[in-house]
Each structure stands twice: as structure tokens, then as C-alpha cells.
Motif scaffolding. Structure first.
Motif, PDB file in Angstrom:
ATOM      1  N   ALA A  94       0.588  19.565  -5.531  1.00  0.00           N
ATOM      2  CA  ALA A  94      -0.470  19.099  -4.626  1.00  0.00           C
ATOM      3  C   ALA A  94      -1.263  17.965  -5.255  1.00  0.00           C
ATOM      4  O   ALA A  94      -1.620  16.993  -4.578  1.00  0.00           O
ATOM      5  CB  ALA A  94      -1.393  20.263  -4.262  1.00  0.00           C
ATOM      6  N   ALA A  95      -1.535  18.061  -6.559  1.00  0.00           N
ATOM      7  CA  ALA A  95      -2.270  16.995  -7.249  1.00  0.00           C
ATOM      8  C   ALA A  95      -1.465  15.704  -7.271  1.00  0.00           C
ATOM      9  O   ALA A  95      -2.010  14.609  -7.052  1.00  0.00           O
ATOM     10  CB  ALA A  95      -2.613  17.441  -8.672  1.00  0.00           C
ATOM     11  N   VAL A  96      -0.153  15.817  -7.531  1.00  0.00           N
ATOM     12  CA  VAL A  96       0.702  14.625  -7.566  1.00  0.00           C
ATOM     13  C   VAL A  96       0.829  14.021  -6.175  1.00  0.00           C
ATOM     14  O   VAL A  96       0.844  12.789  -6.013  1.00  0.00           O
ATOM     15  CB  VAL A  96       2.081  14.977  -8.155  1.00  0.00           C
ATOM     16  N   TYR A  97       0.904  14.868  -5.134  1.00  0.00           N
ATOM     17  CA  TYR A  97       0.895  14.340  -3.766  1.00  0.00           C
ATOM     18  C   TYR A  97      -0.363  13.504  -3.543  1.00  0.00           C
ATOM     19  O   TYR A  97      -0.308  12.414  -2.956  1.00  0.00           O
ATOM     20  CB  TYR A  97       0.950  15.471  -2.733  1.00  0.00           C
ATOM     21  N   ASN A  98      -1.511  14.005  -3.990  1.00  0.00           N
ATOM     22  CA  ASN A  98      -2.762  13.269  -3.795  1.00  0.00           C
ATOM     23  C   ASN A  98      -2.752  11.929  -4.514  1.00  0.00           C
ATOM     24  O   ASN A  98      -3.266  10.931  -3.997  1.00  0.00           O
ATOM     25  CB  ASN A  98      -3.949  14.109  -4.284  1.00  0.00           C
ATOM     26  N   LEU A  99      -2.154  11.890  -5.715  1.00  0.00           N
ATOM     27  CA  LEU A  99      -2.063  10.619  -6.436  1.00  0.00           C
ATOM     28  C   LEU A  99      -1.189   9.626  -5.665  1.00  0.00           C
ATOM     29  O   LEU A  99      -1.517   8.435  -5.566  1.00  0.00           O
ATOM     30  CB  LEU A  99      -1.493  10.856  -7.836  1.00  0.00           C
ATOM     31  N   ARG A 100      -0.087  10.119  -5.142  1.00  0.00           N
ATOM     32  CA  ARG A 100       0.794   9.236  -4.367  1.00  0.00           C
ATOM     33  C   ARG A 100       0.116   8.770  -3.090  1.00  0.00           C
ATOM     34  O   ARG A 100       0.223   7.601  -2.709  1.00  0.00           O
ATOM     35  CB  ARG A 100       2.086   9.987  -4.032  1.00  0.00           C
ATOM     36  N   ARG A 101      -0.617   9.666  -2.444  1.00  0.00           N
ATOM     37  CA  ARG A 101      -1.337   9.302  -1.221  1.00  0.00           C
ATOM     38  C   ARG A 101      -2.446   8.300  -1.526  1.00  0.00           C
ATOM     39  O   ARG A 101      -2.689   7.375  -0.747  1.00  0.00           O
ATOM     40  CB  ARG A 101      -1.911  10.578  -0.585  1.00  0.00           C
ATOM     41  N   LEU A 102      -3.108   8.474  -2.667  1.00  0.00           N
ATOM     42  CA  LEU A 102      -4.134   7.513  -3.079  1.00  0.00           C
ATOM     43  C   LEU A 102      -3.538   6.112  -3.200  1.00  0.00           C
ATOM     44  O   LEU A 102      -4.127   5.133  -2.704  1.00  0.00           O
ATOM     45  CB  LEU A 102      -4.726   7.940  -4.425  1.00  0.00           C
ATOM     46  N   CYS A 103      -2.379   6.015  -3.833  1.00  0.00           N
ATOM     47  CA  CYS A 103      -1.725   4.710  -3.980  1.00  0.00           C
ATOM     48  C   CYS A 103      -1.373   4.124  -2.618  1.00  0.00           C
ATOM     49  O   CYS A 103      -1.531   2.917  -2.389  1.00  0.00           O
ATOM     50  CB  CYS A 103      -0.471   4.842  -4.838  1.00  0.00           C
ATOM     51  N   SER A 104      -0.904   4.963  -1.706  1.00  0.00           N
ATOM     52  CA  SER A 104      -0.559   4.495  -0.375  1.00  0.00           C
ATOM     53  C   SER A 104      -1.784   3.956   0.357  1.00  0.00           C
ATOM     54  O   SER A 104      -1.739   2.895   0.995  1.00  0.00           O
ATOM     55  CB  SER A 104       0.069   5.640   0.438  1.00  0.00           C
ATOM     56  N   LEU A 105      -2.897   4.663   0.243  1.00  0.00           N
ATOM     57  CA  LEU A 105      -4.135   4.214   0.887  1.00  0.00           C
ATOM     58  C   LEU A 105      -4.624   2.897   0.290  1.00  0.00           C
ATOM     59  O   LEU A 105      -5.033   1.987   1.024  1.00  0.00           O
ATOM     60  CB  LEU A 105      -5.223   5.290   0.734  1.00  0.00           C
ATOM     61  N   LYS A 106      -4.573   2.790  -1.028  1.00  0.00           N
ATOM     62  CA  LYS A 106      -5.045   1.568  -1.687  1.00  0.00           C
ATOM     63  C   LYS A 106      -4.153   0.378  -1.368  1.00  0.00           C
ATOM     64  O   LYS A 106      -4.641  -0.724  -1.075  1.00  0.00           O
ATOM     65  CB  LYS A 106      -5.094   1.796  -3.197  1.00  0.00           C
ATOM     66  N   GLU A 107      -2.838   0.590  -1.400  1.00  0.00           N
ATOM     67  CA  GLU A 107      -1.909  -0.521  -1.191  1.00  0.00           C
ATOM     68  C   GLU A 107      -1.877  -0.966   0.275  1.00  0.00           C
ATOM     69  O   GLU A 107      -1.593  -2.126   0.566  1.00  0.00           O
ATOM     70  CB  GLU A 107      -0.506  -0.119  -1.629  1.00  0.00           C
ATOM     71  N   SER A 108      -2.182  -0.061   1.190  1.00  0.00           N
ATOM     72  CA  SER A 108      -2.192  -0.431   2.609  1.00  0.00           C
ATOM     73  C   SER A 108      -3.527  -1.015   3.048  1.00  0.00           C
ATOM     74  O   SER A 108      -3.708  -1.373   4.207  1.00  0.00           O
ATOM     75  CB  SER A 108      -1.838   0.781   3.477  1.00  0.00           C
ATOM     76  N   GLY A 109      -4.456  -1.090   2.111  1.00  0.00           N
ATOM     77  CA  GLY A 109      -5.735  -1.739   2.408  1.00  0.00           C
ATOM     78  C   GLY A 109      -6.727  -0.875   3.152  1.00  0.00           C
ATOM     79  O   GLY A 109      -7.687  -1.405   3.718  1.00  0.00           O
ATOM     80  N   VAL A 110      -6.534   0.447   3.147  1.00  0.00           N
ATOM     81  CA  VAL A 110      -7.487   1.339   3.809  1.00  0.00           C
ATOM     82  C   VAL A 110      -8.762   1.352   2.975  1.00  0.00           C
ATOM     83  O   VAL A 110      -8.748   1.698   1.797  1.00  0.00           O
ATOM     84  CB  VAL A 110      -6.921   2.760   3.937  1.00  0.00           C
ATOM     85  N   ALA A 111      -9.865   0.980   3.597  1.00  0.00           N
ATOM     86  CA  ALA A 111     -11.142   0.922   2.901  1.00  0.00           C
ATOM     87  C   ALA A 111     -11.934   2.194   3.144  1.00  0.00           C
ATOM     88  O   ALA A 111     -12.055   2.624   4.294  1.00  0.00           O
ATOM     89  CB  ALA A 111     -11.950  -0.290   3.369  1.00  0.00           C
ATOM     90  N   PRO A 112     -12.436   2.827   2.085  1.00  0.00           N
ATOM     91  CA  PRO A 112     -13.273   4.017   2.275  1.00  0.00           C
ATOM     92  C   PRO A 112     -14.492   3.679   3.131  1.00  0.00           C
ATOM     93  O   PRO A 112     -15.059   2.587   3.006  1.00  0.00           O
ATOM     94  CB  PRO A 112     -13.692   4.406   0.856  1.00  0.00           C
ATOM     95  N   ILE A 113     -14.887   4.584   3.993  1.00  0.00           N
ATOM     96  CA  ILE A 113     -16.036   4.358   4.860  1.00  0.00           C
ATOM     97  C   ILE A 113     -17.277   4.913   4.178  1.00  0.00           C
ATOM     98  O   ILE A 113     -17.279   6.028   3.704  1.00  0.00           O
ATOM     99  CB  ILE A 113     -15.824   5.042   6.216  1.00  0.00           C
TER     100      ILE A 113
END
Length: 346
Positions: A327-346
Motif C-alpha cells: 500500500a505504501a509503494v502504491y502511494n509512492l507510485r500514485r504520488l509520481c503520477s499526480l506530480k508528473e501529470s501536473g495535478v496541483a494540490p488544492i
């Protein structure tokens, strides 16, 4: 070989291959860019300090290196032996772990010893929580409410004779088992049925925030335990919204009333009762809930691609460790996906 061969030699071939990997979007390079592995290693060292080698013997590998190796194992669903081979053979793995110019690499036994040491010290919780802190540092706090669901995780199937089963049901270990048999027999994994099909293993319950589809809480149990038993175990009070979505397997009127009195807004699909089909109103409500609830299936789909629906270990404690790290590694991969796709935290 013909003089007209297209194969070219270069003193800088390794560097050129690495540059090409980067251009193609190497996931490990992306992890390197966004994840502070030194912080994860520091948390592991805090709860499980490295063994003292003053009395002699080979010094242990750096904790950060071993954390990176553990991430690789769960990212690509590799056994200890397969991971050892890939570290010897694979350029991207060597680069990620800083082993390109090393004459030695962690072998399968080294990884097993590291995993057992940090597991006994609560390393799974520490690593999962350390990843959560990095998500928050990037601005990805839990938002938009949460979706609760569970998935079955297959474990190696066990075969017991009738007399052995009777002893196990009584909470006893068959006296004829040798020490080696005791280590290899999983007496905690259980059987359950889903959609008419039998499953053997464990169950992973999670809550994922609706906004970013990041796992915020998790709980591991045996397969036979009902999903609803762990609904409150995975509720995340830190989410900015009090909305919770779940499928009809979590319907429990008494609990819903109690949680609603505490400020939770529950969106749980209605389960039809035998001989009493759902009304049109209930069908419309179930449909409204289905769309946001389905976001958690994306999480399980990504974990399935990482081998998250099957474990090789034996026993509940190791299942808890392995699935928490997954689950932790999934979150790291998802973090990279969010950052690389330009999703900005609100």
C-alpha cells in the motif's frame, strides 16, 4: 561480423543508455525525483537501528539502499531470488539503488533478514506513516471524502489431514509436526466464498480519499472475516470531508446511526432483501453512490498490476507487513503520477 554492422561501440554507452531511459520516462527516475528515500530510511533506523558489527563480520548495507530494494520488490512483485537476479542484471535497478559500480549486491538472504528485522519492530507502520507525511509535504492531504472497500488476497494453499484440522480448530498444533513443518504451514489464512468461488488467504481493507485516490488507512485480516467488521478501523478522521462511500456489503443500520450522530455523512448502497426487491428510489440512490465509490476499484486495479492480489508469505503477521508495504509503494507510485501529470494540490 560484417564491417557494415549497425552495432556501434562507445566508451560512454552506459551513460547514453541511461539518458535514453530518462527520455522514455523511467518510473524509477521519477521516484528518485519526487521521493525522499533518506527520510524513509531515517524512520526505519529510528525504530529498528542497524545491527552493531563491532564484534566483526560484514557491515550491513545502508538502510536507504535496503528501503529502495524493498520498494523495487513490491513495485514489480518479485521474489527474493528474482530480485537478487534483477539487481545483478538490470541497469535501471542498479542505478536506482546506487549499485552501478558496486562489486556486491544484497542477496536474497540479506533482504529476508532486513525484512524480518524491521517487521518485528513495526517497520510496516513506520514506513506507511512516513510515506503519508511525504504526501502531505507535497500538498496531497486527504480531500473530498473517502471510499471504503476490501479485496481478497490469495495466499499459498494449505493441505491438512482430517486429524490435523481437528487439532487446529481447537487452537492446538498437531504434535507430529516437525519444526520445519510448523514454519511452512499457514494456520491463519482462511477460506471464504465470493460470487460462488472459493478463495484462500487474507483480506485487505482500505480507505482511499476521493480527490487523489491515495490509500490513507489500511487493515489486514483473514479472508473469512466480514468486510463490515473493519469499516471503522479504516475510517480516516483527517479527511477534509466527512463523506464516506461504500458498497452494500457494509450496510449496518445501527452503526450508520451511531456514526451519523458523530458527524459522518454515510453513502452506503442498499442491499436488497430476499423476497423484497429494492424500490426505484433505492435503485437511484445506489446508482448515485456507484460512481464515486468506483474510484476505489482504480486503486485495487493498480495494486493488482503490482501483484497486490497474491502473497508468497505465510502467516498473518507477514501478510500484514507485506500488504502494508504494498500500500505504501502504491502511494509512492500514485504520488509520481499526480506530480508528473501536473495535478496541483488544492
Amino acid at each position: 561480423m560484417s564491417k557494415k554492422s549497425a552495432i556501434k561501440t562507445s566508451l560512454f554507452a552506459a551513460e547514453e543508455r541511461e539518458q535514453k531511459l530518462d527520455r522514455k520516462g523511467d518510473l524509477l527516475s521519477t521516484l528518485e525525483k519526487h521521493v525522499k528515500f533518506s527520510d524513509l530510511a531515517a524512520e526505519i533506523d529510528r525504530i529498528a537501528p542497524r545491527p552493531n558489527r563491532k564484534q566483526g563480520g560484514r557491515p550491513p548495507y545502508p538502510t536507504e539502499l535496503m528501503v529502495r530494494v524493498l520498494v523495487l520488490q513490491h513495485l514489480y512483485n518479485l521474489s527474493d531470488e528474482a530480485l537478487e537476479y534483477q539487481l545483478l542484471d538490470r541497469l535501471s535497478f542498479q542505478r536506482f539503488c546506487g549499485l552501478r559500480h558496486s562489486s556486491s549486491i544484497p542477496d536474497a538472504n540479506t533482504l529476508w533478514v532486513f525484512r524480518e528485522r524491521i517487521s518485528a519492530a513495526g517497520g510496516a507502520d513506520a514506513l506507511f506513516d512516513a510515506v503519508q507525511r511525504q504526501l502531505q509535504q507535497h500538498g496531497f492531504i486527504a480531500r473530498g471524502g473517502q471510499i471504503v472497500d476490501a479485496t481478497l488476497v490469495e495466499a499459498p494453499r494449505q493441505h491438512f489431514r482430517k486429524a490435523e484440522k481437528e487439532k487446529l480448530v481447537q487452537g492446538e498444533t498437531p504434535p507430529e509436526w516437525t519444526d520445519a513443518q510448523r514454519r511452512q504451514k499457514d494456520t491463519e489464512a482462511s477460506w471464504t466464498k465470493k460470487h460462488g468461488k472459493s478463495h484462500h488467504g487474507y483480506k485487505l481493507s482500505i480507505s482511499a480519499d476521493r480527490k487523489y485516490k491515495l490509500i490513507r488507512k489500511r487493515h489486514v485480516s483473514t479472508a473469512k472475516e466480514h468486510d463490515t467488521n473493519h469499516f471503522e478501523d479504516v475510517l480516516d478522521p483527517a479527511n477534509t470531508s466527512r463523506d464516506v462511500w461504500a458498497d452494500k456489503g457494509y450496510e449496518d443500520r445501527a452503526r450508520e446511526q451511531r456514526l451519523q450522530q458523530n458527524g459522518w455523512r454515510l453513502h452506503i448502497q442498499h442491499k436488497a432483501k430476499r423476497g423484497k426487491p429494492p424500490s426505484e428510489c433505492q435503485k437511484r440512490r445506489n446508482t448515485r453512490i456507484a460512481k464515486p465509490r468506483a474510484r476505489v476499484e482504480h486503486v485495487f486495479g493498480a495494486m493488482l498490476a503490482m501483484g497486490g492480489k497474491r502473497i508468497r508469505s505465510i502467516g498473518l503477521a507477514r501478510a500484514e507487513f507485506g500488504l502494508s508495504i504494498k500500500a505504501a509503494v502504491y502511494n509512492l507510485r500514485r504520488l509520481c503520477s499526480l506530480k508528473e501529470s501536473g495535478v496541483a494540490p488544492i
